[in-house]
Design an enzyme around this catalytic site. Structure first.
Site, PDB file in Angstrom:
ATOM      1  N   CYS A  78       0.823  -1.214   0.000  1.00  0.00           N
ATOM      2  CA  CYS A  78       0.000   0.000   0.000  1.00  0.00           C
ATOM      3  C   CYS A  78       0.859   1.266   0.000  1.00  0.00           C
ATOM      4  O   CYS A  78       1.459   1.599  -1.005  1.00  0.00           O
ATOM      5  CB  CYS A  78      -0.980  -0.036   1.171  1.00  0.00           C
ATOM      6  SG  CYS A  78      -2.357   1.123   0.979  1.00  0.00           S
ATOM      7  N   HIS A 166      -3.914  -5.068   0.468  1.00  0.00           N
ATOM      8  CA  HIS A 166      -3.445  -5.597   1.750  1.00  0.00           C
ATOM      9  C   HIS A 166      -3.601  -7.118   1.783  1.00  0.00           C
ATOM     10  O   HIS A 166      -4.699  -7.623   2.003  1.00  0.00           O
ATOM     11  CB  HIS A 166      -4.239  -4.967   2.895  1.00  0.00           C
ATOM     12  CG  HIS A 166      -3.912  -3.532   3.131  1.00  0.00           C
ATOM     13  ND1 HIS A 166      -2.915  -3.121   3.992  1.00  0.00           N
ATOM     14  CD2 HIS A 166      -4.436  -2.402   2.593  1.00  0.00           C
ATOM     15  CE1 HIS A 166      -2.848  -1.807   3.991  1.00  0.00           C
ATOM     16  NE2 HIS A 166      -3.760  -1.339   3.149  1.00  0.00           N
ATOM     17  N   GLU A 168      -2.616  -9.060   4.068  1.00  0.00           N
ATOM     18  CA  GLU A 168      -2.685  -9.541   5.456  1.00  0.00           C
ATOM     19  C   GLU A 168      -4.100  -9.630   6.003  1.00  0.00           C
ATOM     20  O   GLU A 168      -4.316 -10.281   7.025  1.00  0.00           O
ATOM     21  CB  GLU A 168      -1.827  -8.641   6.365  1.00  0.00           C
ATOM     22  CG  GLU A 168      -2.332  -7.225   6.540  1.00  0.00           C
ATOM     23  CD  GLU A 168      -1.851  -6.234   5.488  1.00  0.00           C
ATOM     24  OE1 GLU A 168      -1.862  -5.027   5.751  1.00  0.00           O
ATOM     25  OE2 GLU A 168      -1.467  -6.693   4.395  1.00  0.00           O
ATOM     26  N   SER A 220      -0.658 -13.065  38.210  1.00  0.00           N
ATOM     27  CA  SER A 220      -1.948 -12.382  38.221  1.00  0.00           C
ATOM     28  C   SER A 220      -3.122 -13.334  38.067  1.00  0.00           C
ATOM     29  O   SER A 220      -4.269 -12.943  38.249  1.00  0.00           O
ATOM     30  CB  SER A 220      -1.998 -11.375  37.064  1.00  0.00           C
ATOM     31  OG  SER A 220      -2.023 -12.059  35.819  1.00  0.00           O
ATOM     32  N   GLY A 221      -2.837 -14.584  37.699  1.00  0.00           N
ATOM     33  CA  GLY A 221      -3.902 -15.525  37.377  1.00  0.00           C
ATOM     34  C   GLY A 221      -4.206 -15.553  35.899  1.00  0.00           C
ATOM     35  O   GLY A 221      -4.947 -16.406  35.424  1.00  0.00           O
ATOM     36  N   GLY A 222      -3.624 -14.609  35.143  1.00  0.00           N
ATOM     37  CA  GLY A 222      -3.861 -14.539  33.703  1.00  0.00           C
ATOM     38  C   GLY A 222      -2.937 -15.447  32.914  1.00  0.00           C
ATOM     39  O   GLY A 222      -1.992 -16.043  33.453  1.00  0.00           O
ATOM     40  N   VAL A 223      -3.206 -15.530  31.613  1.00  0.00           N
ATOM     41  CA  VAL A 223      -2.458 -16.426  30.733  1.00  0.00           C
ATOM     42  C   VAL A 223      -0.984 -16.027  30.662  1.00  0.00           C
ATOM     43  O   VAL A 223      -0.089 -16.870  30.767  1.00  0.00           O
ATOM     44  CB  VAL A 223      -3.076 -16.418  29.317  1.00  0.00           C
ATOM     45  CG1 VAL A 223      -2.240 -17.258  28.357  1.00  0.00           C
ATOM     46  CG2 VAL A 223      -4.508 -16.938  29.364  1.00  0.00           C
ATOM     47  N   ASP A 224      -0.711 -14.741  30.487  1.00  0.00           N
ATOM     48  CA  ASP A 224       0.658 -14.295  30.235  1.00  0.00           C
ATOM     49  C   ASP A 224       1.587 -14.577  31.418  1.00  0.00           C
ATOM     50  O   ASP A 224       2.665 -15.154  31.244  1.00  0.00           O
ATOM     51  CB  ASP A 224       0.676 -12.799  29.902  1.00  0.00           C
ATOM     52  CG  ASP A 224      -0.202 -12.455  28.711  1.00  0.00           C
ATOM     53  OD1 ASP A 224      -0.419 -13.347  27.867  1.00  0.00           O
ATOM     54  OD2 ASP A 224      -0.680 -11.318  28.622  1.00  0.00           O
ATOM     55  N   SER A 225       1.178 -14.175  32.611  1.00  0.00           N
ATOM     56  CA  SER A 225       2.055 -14.391  33.770  1.00  0.00           C
ATOM     57  C   SER A 225       2.186 -15.873  34.085  1.00  0.00           C
ATOM     58  O   SER A 225       3.241 -16.338  34.524  1.00  0.00           O
ATOM     59  CB  SER A 225       1.547 -13.620  34.993  1.00  0.00           C
ATOM     60  OG  SER A 225       0.328 -14.144  35.480  1.00  0.00           O
ATOM     61  N   THR A 226       1.128 -16.642  33.826  1.00  0.00           N
ATOM     62  CA  THR A 226       1.175 -18.086  34.082  1.00  0.00           C
ATOM     63  C   THR A 226       2.190 -18.762  33.165  1.00  0.00           C
ATOM     64  O   THR A 226       3.034 -19.559  33.623  1.00  0.00           O
ATOM     65  CB  THR A 226      -0.215 -18.715  33.874  1.00  0.00           C
ATOM     66  OG1 THR A 226      -1.143 -18.122  34.783  1.00  0.00           O
ATOM     67  CG2 THR A 226      -0.169 -20.216  34.097  1.00  0.00           C
TER      68      THR A 226
END
Length: 508
Positions: A78, A166, A168, A220-226
């Site tokens: 583009c 585009h 993508e 934190s209990g979230g996906v990332d920190s786990t």
């Protein structure tokens, strides 16, 4: 590791380019066009993104191409295609009509390596106000639509390709084929960047980086920190010390339930009850950004006090992911703050810890794939994203323990309802907002004047864009009825049908 560099000129679709390339098991990074990284031998090709700017504008973004054009394979999308055409001496003018939406390729050069497997008639997605009216000498057309003759071209004598559409976005039906042609066939990238290879490489890097030192990580209990915790645990074992702080703003029974799950996973974790401290600093605060800052500062204070109890801790582990990093940098100066990013920007000076961020290069869906490969339970990996400040920014007024209790009860009914009706995994994120509004209602023969809650459920891939979930009417009716009957203090339930953009997923 074979790498593709994407130079960002400010397009809303830039992250989609990266995600599509990574779907092909090829590592790529996004960098602002004016902050080009060292092009080491691992870099096999470069992509120029689109842009909201016109290449004819006085403030048009202009990249340094001295180490790129003619030296590395280049795909310009583009704005990138228009800039290259103008740079080479062609003509780029404002279109008579804005070229936006679906189009079909009426001409495709079947001999072009970029267009291999892309049929005549293939649907593509246009999104530009300028168009290339005349190509420079040595630039050859490789595809056209009915209204855009120079929809794609190649520069003679170079592995430089450009397209005005585009590839993508989902609406470009053969876009992934085109991108595969570029990164695999033209750039020669090895498709070896998989969850397994990421884990193997990251564990080795963590061991080398951390050595025998101790790492402190806030769960934190979230996906990332786990996932970050499990990766670090695999690398350094009990050198990792995890701290899970109950800020009083979690979901109902979340602190106890998640803490038990972490212990079952063999993590070295300590739970800290700090509810009253957070409620105290939030008393009377209504501004969303002030809430975030108060919560962030209090978390750091609590976390710092606990971290000091761990002798000789040298590192702070964080679950920072790639969108946090991208959104905290900008193509042209500081980006507009929609909300504060809790994981980016460094540490207070008084916290004498070095950062270790094992997920810094991953998108959210990639974090989940890595988590599954690590053997983390689906109940943790499949959890919806949850805001760092917790329920505080879903209470659209000052935060009190009673308001938290009400929202926890409402949220529990909604989330459990999604699970019971096999809808939880079909929704990307769901939650409830307690509005600063009271409405008239009737219960039995009595008039009530109680709170309104809004339910929010969206479908998305990474949260950058989102559409509201079309949940069944019968389900919404049941959830609404259950909330009003079971949660004292609520007499009205509404459902949010706004998409992002223009709305955001959270209300604050």
């Amino acid at each position: 590791m074979d790498t593709i560099i994407i130079l960002d000129f400010g397009s809303q679709y830039t992250q989609l380019i990266a995600r599509k390339i990574r779907e092909l098991n090829i590592y790529c990074e996004i960098h602002p066009y004016n902050k080009i990284p060292a092009l080491t031998e691992e870099v096999k090709g470069v992509v120029f993104s689109g842009s909201p700017y016109s290449c004819n504008a006085a403030d048009a973004p202009i990249p340094d191409m001295s180490q790129i054009k003619g030296k590395l394979p280049l795909l310009a999308v583009c704005y990138g295609a228009q800039y290259l055409a103008k740079y080479g001496g062609g003509s780029v003018q404002q279109s008579a009509t804005r070229e936006y939406g679906r189009a079909n390729l009426q001409y495709v050069d079947a001999k072009s390596p970029l267009m291999k497997g892309v049929p005549t008639g293939s649907q593509v997605w246009m999104s530009h106000g300028d168009t290339i009216e005349r190509l420079p000498e040595g630039y050859h057309v490789i595809c056209s639509t009915a209204t855009v003759k120079n929809a794609g071209y190649k520069i003679e004598g170079e592995e430089t390709y450009a397209i005005q559409f585009h590839p993508e976005v989902h609406h470009s039906v053969d876009g992934l084929t085109l991108l595969r042609n570029f990164v695999v066939d033209i750039c020669g990238c090895d498709q070896s960047w998989t969850p397994e290879s990421f884990i193997e490489t990251t564990v080795a890097e963590l061991r080398q980086k951390v050595g025998g030192d101790k790492v402190v990580l806030g769960l934190s209990g979230g996906v990332d920190s786990t996932v970050a915790a499990v990766l670090l645990n695999r690398a350094i074992g009990h050198q990792l010390h995890c701290i899970f702080v109950d800020n009083g703003l979690l979901r109902k029974n979340e602190f106890e339930g998640v803490l038990e799950s972490y212990r079952d996973m063999g993590l070295n974790v300590k739970g800290v009850d700090a509810k009253e401290r957070f409620y105290s600093v939030l008393a009377g605060v209504t501004d969303p950004e002030k809430k975030r800052k108060a919560i962030g500062k209090t978390f750091i204070d609590v976390f710092d006090a606990e971290a000091k109890l761990i002798t000789d801790a040298k590192w702070l582990g964080q679950g920072t992911i790639y969108p946090d990093v991208i959104e905290s940098s900008s193509v042209k100066g500081p980006s507009q703050t929609i909300k504060s990013h809790h994981n980016v920007g460094g540490l207070p000076d008084y916290m004498k810890l070095q950062l270790v961020e094992p997920l810094r290069s991953l998108f959210k869906d990639e974090v989940r794939r890595v988590g599954r490969q690590l053997g983390i339970k689906q109940e943790l990996i499949g959890r919806h994203p949850f805001p760092g400040p917790g329920l505080a920014i879903r209470i659209l007024s000052d935060v009190t323990p009673e308001k938290v209790r009400i929202l926890q009860e409402v949220d529990d009914i909604f989330i459990q309802g999604l699970r019971d009706h096999d809808l939880y995994d079909k929704v990307w994120q769901a939650g409830c907002m307690l509005l600063p509004v009271q409405s008239v209602g009737v219960m039995g023969d009595e008039r009530t004047y109680e709170s309104v809650v809004a339910l929010r459920a969206v479908e998305s891939v990474d949260g950058m864009t989102a559409d509201w979930s079309h949940l069944p009417y019968d389900f919404l009716a049941k959830v609404s009825n259950d909330i009003i009957n079971r949660v004292k203090g609520v007499n009205r339930v509404v459902y949010d049908i706004s998409s992002k953009p223009p709305a955001t997923i959270e209300w604050e």
